[in-house]
Design an enzyme around this catalytic site. Structure first.
Site, short mmCIF file in Angstrom:
data_model
loop_
_atom_site.label_atom_id
_atom_site.label_comp_id
_atom_site.label_asym_id
_atom_site.label_seq_id
_atom_site.Cartn_x
_atom_site.Cartn_y
_atom_site.Cartn_z
N LYS A 166 0.89 -1.15 0.00
CA LYS A 166 0.00 0.00 0.00
C LYS A 166 0.93 1.21 0.00
CE LYS A 166 -4.20 1.59 2.32
NZ LYS A 166 -5.03 1.78 1.14
N1 PPE Z 1 -7.64 -1.34 -3.30
C1 PPE Z 1 -7.04 -0.14 -3.12
C2 PPE Z 1 -6.29 0.46 -4.24
C3 PPE Z 1 -7.16 0.48 -1.89
O1 PPE Z 1 -6.58 1.65 -1.70
C4 PPE Z 1 -7.92 -0.11 -0.86
C5 PPE Z 1 -8.08 0.57 0.46
C6 PPE Z 1 -8.52 -1.37 -1.09
C7 PPE Z 1 -8.35 -1.95 -2.34
C8 PPE Z 1 -9.28 -2.09 -0.04
O2 PPE Z 1 -8.40 -2.57 0.96
P1 PPE Z 1 -8.88 -2.80 2.46
O3 PPE Z 1 -9.06 -1.47 3.06
O4 PPE Z 1 -7.80 -3.60 3.07
O5 PPE Z 1 -10.16 -3.56 2.38
N2 PPE Z 1 -8.15 1.98 0.39
C9 PPE Z 1 -7.95 2.80 1.56
C10 PPE Z 1 -7.71 4.24 1.18
C11 PPE Z 1 -8.84 5.18 1.06
C12 PPE Z 1 -8.39 6.64 0.96
O6 PPE Z 1 -9.05 7.42 0.26
O7 PPE Z 1 -7.41 7.02 1.58
C13 PPE Z 1 -9.03 2.57 2.59
O8 PPE Z 1 -10.07 2.04 2.29
O9 PPE Z 1 -8.77 2.89 3.74
#
Ligand code: PPE
Length: 304
Positions: free
Chosen positions: A158
């Site tokens: 991330k």
């Molecule tokens: N794909 C991406 C690209 C992504 O950034 C997230 C989380 C996910 C999938 C889902 O991952 P998870 O949170 O483990 O289920 N995105 C984060 C960032 C949001 C933001 O605007 O900052 C979040 O959901 O916290």
């Protein structure tokens, strides 16, 4: 954005307004940093962080991928997050944002030797794609921007730099009057949203792509467990955009987005044009879990 009282920076609690960095912060110039997004929910028994261990581990794994040497263990970072929430005395749901980045002291692309900084902020944050979106679904546009390919970026991290792509996709969708972008991979199959993983339902079967071209989403993993509990058949396989047009239900998953139904993709109405039945079942269960109303999943919560 609502300010909180303190931010944790390299082991110290700093006043919100004093949590600053130098203009020659290495990450600001060259983009090597990693972060997390974790939510804490105000349950009947107080504030509880959802899947703290998984998020903290992913943070350290992200750092490992991009060669950032973090001087803290999982346990130390968990403790810091818990202390931060206690000290800030929050009254409602919270979003926690740990970030590990390279600070001031060295310039040039070769990043080894630049100081590694670790910080954790938290603030009260509501529904990411709106309360209305959670209830009735959002309108989504297939992005003209390809999701970062595995040949040139590290999608299991991330990483800060990965989000330029997502940011441009989000902007493009918003500018066109939609609420979120659906990004395809370099072969044209569905990858993920700008900050969410993606699911469809067809004939009662829940389908989500493998994580080849998406973050290993903790919410997606939770949804897969929920589906198993509810006896819903699951398939992990590639999805094309035209399959989404004719599916019965679609939704995004993410820590910030939670379970957000999709009611339209590229001006094709999905299913009944509102939150689907299976989506609602999964969403209800998800909220039961995060709000500590489901004993089976109580270990996913760390009460502060
Ligand atoms: N794909 C991406 C690209 C992504 O950034 C997230 C989380 C996910 C999938 C889902 O991952 P998870 O949170 O483990 O289920 N995105 C984060 C960032 C949001 C933001 O605007 O900052 C979040 O959901 O916290």
């Amino acid at each position: 954005m609502d300010k909180a009282k303190y931010i944790w920076m390299n082991g110290e609690f700093v006043d919100w307004d004093n949590a600053k960095v130098h203009i020659l912060t290495h990450t600001l110039h060259y983009g090597n940093g990693v972060f997390e997004g974790t939510r804490a929910y105000m349950t009947q028994k107080g504030l509880a962080i959802f899947r703290l261990r998984e998020h903290t581990k992913r943070l350290l794994n992200s750092a490992k991928i991009v060669k950032l040497e973090v001087p803290y263990t999982v346990e130390e970072l968990e403790k810091a997050q818990l202390e931060l929430l206690r000290k800030n005395d929050f009254k409602s749901n919270v979003y926690i944002r740990p970030i590990i980045f390279l600070g001031y002291g060295k310039m040039g692309l070769y990043h080894i030797g630049a100081p590694v900084e670790t910080s954790i902020a938290a603030w009260e944050w509501g529904a990411y794609l709106g309360d209305e979106g959670l209830e009735n679904g959002i309108r989504v546009k297939t992005s003209s921007i390809t999701r970062n390919p595995v040949t040139s970026t590290f999608g299991k991290a991330k990483a800060v730099a990965n989000y330029l792509n997502s940011q441009m996709a989000k902007f493009e969708a918003m500018e066109a009057g939609y609420e979120e972008a659906l990004m395809l991979d370099s072969e044209g199959f569905v990858a993920e949203g700008s900050g969410e993983c993606f699911f469809i339902v067809r004939d009662g079967v829940l389908i989500t792509p493998p994580n080849d071209n998406s973050l290993e989403s903790i919410t997606q993993a939770t949804v897969l467990e929920i589906a198993k509990d509810l006896g819903i058949e699951v398939q992990r396989r590639r999805i094309t955009r035209d399959e989404v047009y004719i599916c019965d239900e679609a939704f995004f998953t993410g820590t910030a987005a939670e379970i957000t139904p999709i009611k339209e993709l590229d001006a094709r109405v999905i299913g009944n044009g509102s939150r689907g039945e299976i989506t609602k079942l999964i969403q209800d269960k998800y909220f039961d879990i995060v709000y500590a109303r489901d004993e089976k999943y109580i270990d996913y919560l760390t009460f502060i």
